[in-house]
Design a protein around this motif. Sequence first.
Motif, PDB file in Angstrom:
ATOM      1  N   ASP A  20      45.669  40.777 -56.884  1.00  0.00           N
ATOM      2  CA  ASP A  20      46.925  40.582 -56.157  1.00  0.00           C
ATOM      3  C   ASP A  20      46.783  41.221 -54.795  1.00  0.00           C
ATOM      4  O   ASP A  20      46.088  42.229 -54.661  1.00  0.00           O
ATOM      5  CB  ASP A  20      48.097  41.198 -56.930  1.00  0.00           C
ATOM      6  CG  ASP A  20      49.428  40.627 -56.492  1.00  0.00           C
ATOM      7  OD1 ASP A  20      49.822  40.859 -55.329  1.00  0.00           O
ATOM      8  OD2 ASP A  20      50.084  39.938 -57.299  1.00  0.00           O
ATOM      9  N   ASP A  61      46.929  36.357 -58.876  1.00  0.00           N
ATOM     10  CA  ASP A  61      48.066  35.918 -58.071  1.00  0.00           C
ATOM     11  C   ASP A  61      47.750  34.548 -57.464  1.00  0.00           C
ATOM     12  O   ASP A  61      46.628  34.297 -57.033  1.00  0.00           O
ATOM     13  CB  ASP A  61      48.328  36.937 -56.958  1.00  0.00           C
ATOM     14  CG  ASP A  61      49.603  36.649 -56.182  1.00  0.00           C
ATOM     15  OD1 ASP A  61      50.494  35.964 -56.725  1.00  0.00           O
ATOM     16  OD2 ASP A  61      49.695  37.115 -55.032  1.00  0.00           O
ATOM     17  N   THR A  68      52.794  34.236 -60.286  1.00  0.00           N
ATOM     18  CA  THR A  68      53.465  33.781 -59.078  1.00  0.00           C
ATOM     19  C   THR A  68      54.817  34.472 -58.932  1.00  0.00           C
ATOM     20  O   THR A  68      55.527  34.676 -59.916  1.00  0.00           O
ATOM     21  CB  THR A  68      53.646  32.248 -59.050  1.00  0.00           C
ATOM     22  OG1 THR A  68      54.260  31.886 -57.822  1.00  0.00           O
ATOM     23  CG2 THR A  68      54.460  31.740 -60.212  1.00  0.00           C
TER      24      THR A  68
END
Length: 183
Positions: free
Chosen positions: A10, A54, A84
């Motif tokens: 992420d 992500d 998401t």
Amino acid sequence: MPDAKILIVDDHEDTLYALESALAPLGYRLGRATNGDDALKQVLRGQVGLLLLDVRMPGVSGLDVVRYMRRVEQTQHIPVVLLTGFGLDHLLTSAAFGLGVADLVVKPIDPWALRTKVRYLYDAHQRFLDLEQELRDLRALVKGRTDADGPAPRAPALPHPDSRPPVRRTGRAHEAELEQERT
């Protein structure tokens, strides 16, 4: 791959920290990456048993990482959970599942549900890898025997326990035998 890690990817440090905190109780090794390039490098080095990825990151997106992984033999079976924060839409869902991701999760993530999914996916992937290794070992064993001994001798076929064709009986004698069997 006994010590395969779960790679969390992420571009936001706070999300990485939250995911690591949620998964820590499982006791698995955890790794982290802050962009798609770093994620791909770690995946290609090996020792990744599950990827939490992500979808939207600057540069190489999560979907791009999955597209690349699915084209490389050594990484095509690694389970991927896409994350998401922008909600689900039809295009994202169809693209993600079309690439064979295991799940698509919307942030914020429920830690209990995430742990359950991760435990199941990671353990199933490890069992898959163990079975693949066992199959390779068995093939090598069979190949070693046939190479050393020549072709393996075929065992003679065993006859069926009752290989005689049935005798067709008709007439009064047969009817009398059937009557005796009934009584």
